[in-house]
Design an enzyme around this catalytic site. Structure first.
Site, PDB file in Angstrom:
ATOM      1  N   LYS A  32       0.859  -1.166   0.004  1.00  0.00           N
ATOM      2  CA  LYS A  32      -0.050   0.110  -0.180  1.00  0.00           C
ATOM      3  C   LYS A  32       0.763   1.282   0.052  1.00  0.00           C
ATOM      4  CE  LYS A  32      -2.151  -1.339   3.667  1.00  0.00           C
ATOM      5  NZ  LYS A  32      -1.466  -2.551   4.075  1.00  0.00           N
ATOM      6  N   THR A  33       1.804   1.137   0.950  1.00  0.00           N
ATOM      7  CA  THR A  33       2.632   2.491   0.830  1.00  0.00           C
ATOM      8  C   THR A  33       3.502   2.595  -0.242  1.00  0.00           C
ATOM      9  OG1 THR A  33       2.755   2.189   3.473  1.00  0.00           O
ATOM     10  CG2 THR A  33       4.441   3.527   2.470  1.00  0.00           C
ATOM     11  N   ASP A 219      -2.061   7.713   3.890  1.00  0.00           N
ATOM     12  CA  ASP A 219      -1.636   6.181   4.404  1.00  0.00           C
ATOM     13  C   ASP A 219      -2.296   6.021   5.815  1.00  0.00           C
ATOM     14  OD1 ASP A 219      -0.350   3.965   3.955  1.00  0.00           O
ATOM     15  OD2 ASP A 219       1.884   4.638   4.109  1.00  0.00           O
ATOM     16  N   GLU A 220      -2.355   4.622   6.151  1.00  0.00           N
ATOM     17  CA  GLU A 220      -2.976   4.285   7.350  1.00  0.00           C
ATOM     18  C   GLU A 220      -4.277   5.156   7.808  1.00  0.00           C
ATOM     19  OE1 GLU A 220      -1.173   2.189   9.046  1.00  0.00           O
ATOM     20  OE2 GLU A 220       0.932   2.310   8.433  1.00  0.00           O
ATOM     21  N   GLN A 250      -5.658  -3.361  10.613  1.00  0.00           N
ATOM     22  CA  GLN A 250      -4.717  -2.884  11.412  1.00  0.00           C
ATOM     23  C   GLN A 250      -5.206  -1.550  12.293  1.00  0.00           C
ATOM     24  OE1 GLN A 250      -0.869  -3.122   9.856  1.00  0.00           O
ATOM     25  NE2 GLN A 250      -1.860  -3.543   7.929  1.00  0.00           N
ATOM     26  N   ARG A 604       4.783  -7.752  10.963  1.00  0.00           N
ATOM     27  CA  ARG A 604       6.085  -7.103  10.890  1.00  0.00           C
ATOM     28  C   ARG A 604       7.298  -7.513  10.647  1.00  0.00           C
ATOM     29  NH1 ARG A 604       3.969  -3.242   9.402  1.00  0.00           N
ATOM     30  NH2 ARG A 604       2.178  -4.504   9.700  1.00  0.00           N
TER      31      ARG A 604
HETATM   32  N1  LIG Z   1       5.328  -5.111  -6.512  1.00  0.00           N
HETATM   33  C1  LIG Z   1       6.429  -5.359  -5.576  1.00  0.00           C
HETATM   34  N2  LIG Z   1       7.513  -5.963  -5.894  1.00  0.00           N
HETATM   35  C2  LIG Z   1       8.526  -6.134  -5.174  1.00  0.00           C
HETATM   36  N3  LIG Z   1       8.378  -5.756  -3.725  1.00  0.00           N
HETATM   37  C3  LIG Z   1       7.147  -5.309  -3.355  1.00  0.00           C
HETATM   38  C4  LIG Z   1       5.885  -4.978  -4.176  1.00  0.00           C
HETATM   39  N4  LIG Z   1       4.890  -4.295  -3.526  1.00  0.00           N
HETATM   40  C5  LIG Z   1       5.650  -4.292  -2.123  1.00  0.00           C
HETATM   41  N5  LIG Z   1       7.020  -4.611  -2.025  1.00  0.00           N
HETATM   42  C6  LIG Z   1       7.526  -4.729  -0.932  1.00  0.00           C
HETATM   43  O1  LIG Z   1       7.026  -5.310   0.113  1.00  0.00           O
HETATM   44  C7  LIG Z   1       7.109  -4.658   1.439  1.00  0.00           C
HETATM   45  C8  LIG Z   1       5.703  -4.204   2.071  1.00  0.00           C
HETATM   46  O2  LIG Z   1       5.441  -3.093   1.323  1.00  0.00           O
HETATM   47  P1  LIG Z   1       4.787  -1.752   1.801  1.00  0.00           P
HETATM   48  O3  LIG Z   1       5.336  -1.344   3.281  1.00  0.00           O
HETATM   49  O4  LIG Z   1       4.403  -0.765   0.965  1.00  0.00           O
HETATM   50  O5  LIG Z   1       3.348  -2.873   2.393  1.00  0.00           O
HETATM   51  P2  LIG Z   1       2.132  -2.054   3.072  1.00  0.00           P
HETATM   52  O6  LIG Z   1       0.868  -2.730   2.773  1.00  0.00           O
HETATM   53  O7  LIG Z   1       2.233  -0.532   3.415  1.00  0.00           O
HETATM   54  O8  LIG Z   1       2.377  -2.676   4.622  1.00  0.00           O
HETATM   55  P3  LIG Z   1       1.557  -2.147   6.099  1.00  0.00           P
HETATM   56  O9  LIG Z   1       0.153  -2.709   5.984  1.00  0.00           O
HETATM   57  O10 LIG Z   1       2.424  -3.006   6.889  1.00  0.00           O
HETATM   58  O11 LIG Z   1       2.027  -0.796   6.179  1.00  0.00           O
HETATM   59  C9  LIG Z   1       8.062  -3.711   1.121  1.00  0.00           C
HETATM   60  O12 LIG Z   1       9.449  -4.011   1.592  1.00  0.00           O
HETATM   61  C10 LIG Z   1       8.075  -3.452  -0.188  1.00  0.00           C
HETATM   62  O13 LIG Z   1       9.128  -2.842  -0.809  1.00  0.00           O
HETATM   63 MG   LIG Z   2       2.449   0.745   5.037  1.00  0.00          MG
END
Ligand SMILES: Nc1ncnc2c1ncn2[C@@H]1O[C@H](COP(=O)(O)OP(=O)(O)OP(=O)(O)O)[C@@H](O)[C@H]1O
Ligand SMILES: [Mg+2]
Length: 745
Positions: A32-33, A219-220, A250, A604
């Site tokens: 997402k981020t 975000d969040e 979350q 995490r």
């Molecule tokens: N398409 C992709 N290819 C490779 N790596 C990815 C891809 N998308 C996300 N990632 C990697 O996966 C991990 C999680 O991504 P991110 O932090 O954006 O997730 P999130 O959904 O924001 O998580 P959270 O809910 O914990 O905030 C990061 O290390 C990110 O670089």
């Molecule tokens: Mg995130």
């Protein structure tokens, strides 16, 4: 190579749907981020949107900093004019410009929790409230909740009619707010509430920001409260190019007024919203992910999400219950030491998470004994230490003499023979005459009750006037030096000569470093700007990224972060979930909130997850006995290994497991995740395309923003290369090759 090829199809949709409202509702680690940062890059690079028109909001300074770094490494020029910040700092920026329209001075002070407490104490005294019966903290909580719901003191009073307790709270709220205003100060909740007020009632300001922020991202989003929701709604109305991302599983800030319905009802507020789900997790191994899924499946009333991963099962989750918290801490310290010794991990890959701050002490002791470097996030914050607060209070008074609390804090530090009685008299006089304290001190000669004490006050007033001149003529660091010299603060500590005094001197040195680096790093350094930066530093900012220490923090602080090797400690019923949540009237709801926190904790971890608990633990001086956390028992048993629950019959792990869970587990076994994953990955068929690079490690390269540097390392990150460059001016940066557009020189 197309910059966006590293994204999956759903992620691309999130990046490319730039117009209109977009909701991305997805589980942990699904990117997402990452979508948000790519979206910013896409808006600028492909859609030609000026960085000035973009705003990206998140919750912690740490998260904002990480986002800023990722964006900077993707786009070159102009990225600094994007607003990438927390809710609070965005609001401060708006208020610094327009607070005068609400009747504040634009140089208003920001009160931290401590300041608010002091003010509340004073109010209770003035209103003659018996604080044994009516706690100051309760008043502060009530006021905070009201502000989060955008309820003004007047409305609060309206709602309170006929209720004795509430009427008293209304009176305190009104007085608290009046005093803040008189001190030209805002507390943390005001920052949001006052900005909303400003945007609501001042058409000019509203139009200005609506025109400015043409693209807004949050975000969040699951943790926004009513005031934050309203803020975002106001800023985005008109164009409605609003993209929010979050995970209802979350949502962990209900106690701060977070309103989960902001995310669940997004489609009601914005019927034309594009809703996107991300289902591939890129962070964790399948075992970790399934453990998280197993736990969260026990919450009712959630939007069902199915997360899968391409990475293999990985190691099983290790669980162990110890006899005491002492043994638990000892085990964790030894485990980390051993893994680092075997070069499996570096200290910085490891994080120890716990439910409450108090749990850190035992862990710390063991880490110290094992010689393991660590940092606590959320321990005694640097800025909360006495000497730091004293010197900052001087700076606050120099900046804004309306701040009575700061004046009170330093008027007799160091000792000037101005006693509490004299301060009380001056403060009463100020109250009667409608002045602030410093104004009253400036007229000390006119306060009849003061008598000879007035003579002692005059030099203090002169001193502040002198500091103002120094600040205006010579700048910030000169001001701090002058304060230290003139007050003899460090001299006094040197004379004291104890270890504690030495530690305080070191903290003061650290503050000087902070001021100097602020001056160097800021285009137009100002005293208000500095104080504001300091006031907004959340605990989590004490985390540097050199990766040389283990991190200890509460589960709440860990949101959005990731670590290869995670320890979830204190997994005991009565601690996590907390005793309060188990015994609450609305226990079901409270436990669901705790379960979401557990889900945050598990997710995490990237590679290894160790879960520990203790049968016996000292809490607030009393020994308590706990069984294994119900959340641990919700993890499918085939994912767990370790010396677990057998020693004591009453802790029999499986006999307590409810039948429905067993069935769930059986179902899972029938369709193993690895198989699902493989098929899904095949269906996905994302094209992998990666251009080779025309530079290698050791080569000199050039970046549009950071200038020249040397390539230190190149990693094959799958769909793109990750290049680490040591820039001559900007230091070490890690970036994706396709975004960085480095040129060999
Ligand atoms: N398409 C992709 N290819 C490779 N790596 C990815 C891809 N998308 C996300 N990632 C990697 O996966 C991990 C999680 O991504 P991110 O932090 O954006 O997730 P999130 O959904 O924001 O998580 P959270 O809910 O914990 O905030 C990061 O290390 C990110 O670089
Ligand atoms: Mg995130």
């Amino acid at each position: 190579m197309n910059t966006y090829d590293s994204l999956n199809e759903q992620q691309k949709l999130g990046v490319f749907t730039t117009e209109g409202p977009v909701l991305i509702l997805a589980g942990a680690g699904s990117g997402k981020t990452r979508v948000l940062t790519h979206r910013v890059a896409y808006l600028i690079e492909e859609k030609g949107v000026a960085p000035y028109h973009i705003m990206a909001i998140t919750f912690t300074n740490k998260a904002a900093g990480e986002m800023r770094e990722r964006i900077d490494s993707m786009i070159g020029m102009g990225s600094e004019s994007i607003w990438v910040s927390t809710f609070h700092s965005s609001c401060v920026r708006i208020l610094r410009r327009f607070a005068d329209r609400l009747g504040y001075d634009n140089s208003f002070t920001i009160y931290d929790t401590d300041d608010s407490k002091t003010l509340m104490k004073d109010i209770c005294k003035r209103l003659e409230i018996d604080t044994k019966m009516y706690k100051e903290k309760t008043f502060l909580n009530v006021i905070s909740s009201a502000k989060n719901e955008l309820i003004s003191p007047e409305e609060f009073a309206q709602n309170a009619i006929g209720d004795f307790n509430k009427t008293r709270q209304a009176q305190v709220y009104r007085e608290y707010q009046a005093r803040l205003k008189a001190n030209n100060a805002m507390d943390f909740d005001d920052l949001i509430m006052k900005t909303v007020e400003l945007l609501k009632f001042d058409t000019e300001v509203r139009n200005f920001y609506q025109e400015k922020f043409q693209y807004i991202m949050v975000d969040e989003y699951q943790d926004t409260n009513t005031a934050q929701f309203e803020l975002v709604r106001l800023l985005a109305s008109g164009r409605e190019n609003l993209c929010v991302v979050g995970d209802d599983d979350q949502s962990i800030y209900k106690f701060r007024g977070a309103n989960i319905y902001n995310i669940l009802n997004f489609e009601k507020h914005y019927p034309n919203a594009t809703v996107i789900k991300l289902e591939q997790n890129y962070r964790s191994t399948a075992n970790i992910l399934n453990a998280a899924n197993g736990v969260i499946a026990n919450n009712r009333g959630r939007k069902e999400k199915r997360l899968w991963t391409e990475s293999g099962d990985g190691e099983k989750i290790y669980f162990q219950q110890f006899d005491s918290a002492y043994e638990e801490a000892d085990f964790i310290a030894r485990d980390i030491a051993a893994r680092v010794r075997r070069s499996e991990y570096q200290y910085g890959d490891c994080a120890i998470l716990y439910r409450t701050n108090g749990q850190s002490r035992m862990l710390e002791e063991k880490l110290i004994m094992s010689g393991i470097p660590y940092k606590i996030v959320g321990g005694v914050n640097f800025y909360a230490r006495r000497e730091v607060k004293d010197l900052l209070s001087y700076m606050k008074v120099v900046d804004n003499a309306q701040d009575d609390l700061a004046v009170q804090r330093i008027i007799n530090v160091p000792k000037r023979g101005i006693g509490a009685t004299s301060i009380g008299k001056a403060s009463d006089y100020a109250y009667r005459m409608g002045l602030n304290l410093f104004e009253a001190l400036e007229r000390a000669e006119e306060i009849p009750t003061l008598g000879r004490a007035a003579g002692k006050i005059a030099p203090f007033v002169d001193l502040i006037h002198h500091f103002r001149k120094v600040c205006a003529n010579e700048g910030l660091s000169a001001l701090l030096q002058e304060i230290i010299t003139e007050t003899g603060y460090v001299e006094e500590l040197k004379v004291e000569g104890t270890d504690e005094a030495q530690a305080r001197i070191e903290n003061i040195d650290e503050l000087i470093t902070k001021v100097v680096s602020y001056e160097q790093e800021t285009d137009e350094p100002t005293l208000s700007g500095f104080l504001e930066e300091v006031a907004l530093v959340a605990d989590i900012d004490s985390l540097d990224d050199d990766g040389s220490y283990v991190v200890l923090m509460t589960l709440h602080s860990a949101k959005g972060l990731e670590f290869p090797n995670v320890y979830l400690s204190g997994m005991e019923d009565g601690l996590f979930p907390s005793y309060m949540s188990i015994t609450a009237d609305n226990s079901d709801e409270e436990i669901e909130e705790e379960r979401r926190l557990c889900y945050v904790g598990i997710t995490r971890a990237k590679e290894r997850l160790t879960i520990t608990g203790a049968r016996m633990r000292m809490m607030r001086g009393e020994t308590q006995y706990h069984g294994i956390s119900r959340f641990v028992k919700e993890i499918p048993e085939d994912l767990i290994q370790g010396n677990t629950w057998e020693p004591k019959p009453k802790d029999d792990f499986f006999s307590e497991r409810p039948m429905s869970n067993r069935q769930k587990m059986c179902n899972m076994k029938k369709t193993p995740l690895a198989a699902q994953t493989y098929q899904a990955a095949k269906d996905f068929g994302t094209k992998i395309q990666k251009n080779s690079l025309d530079y290698g490690e050791g080569d000199r390269v050039k970046h549009v923003k950071f200038g020249e540097g040397t390539v230190v390392q190149i990693n094959d990150g799958g769909r793109d290369f990750e290049v680490t460059v040591e820039f001559d001016g900007a230091g070490r940066k890690k970036m994706f090759a396709s975004f960085a557009k480095l040129q060999k020189v």
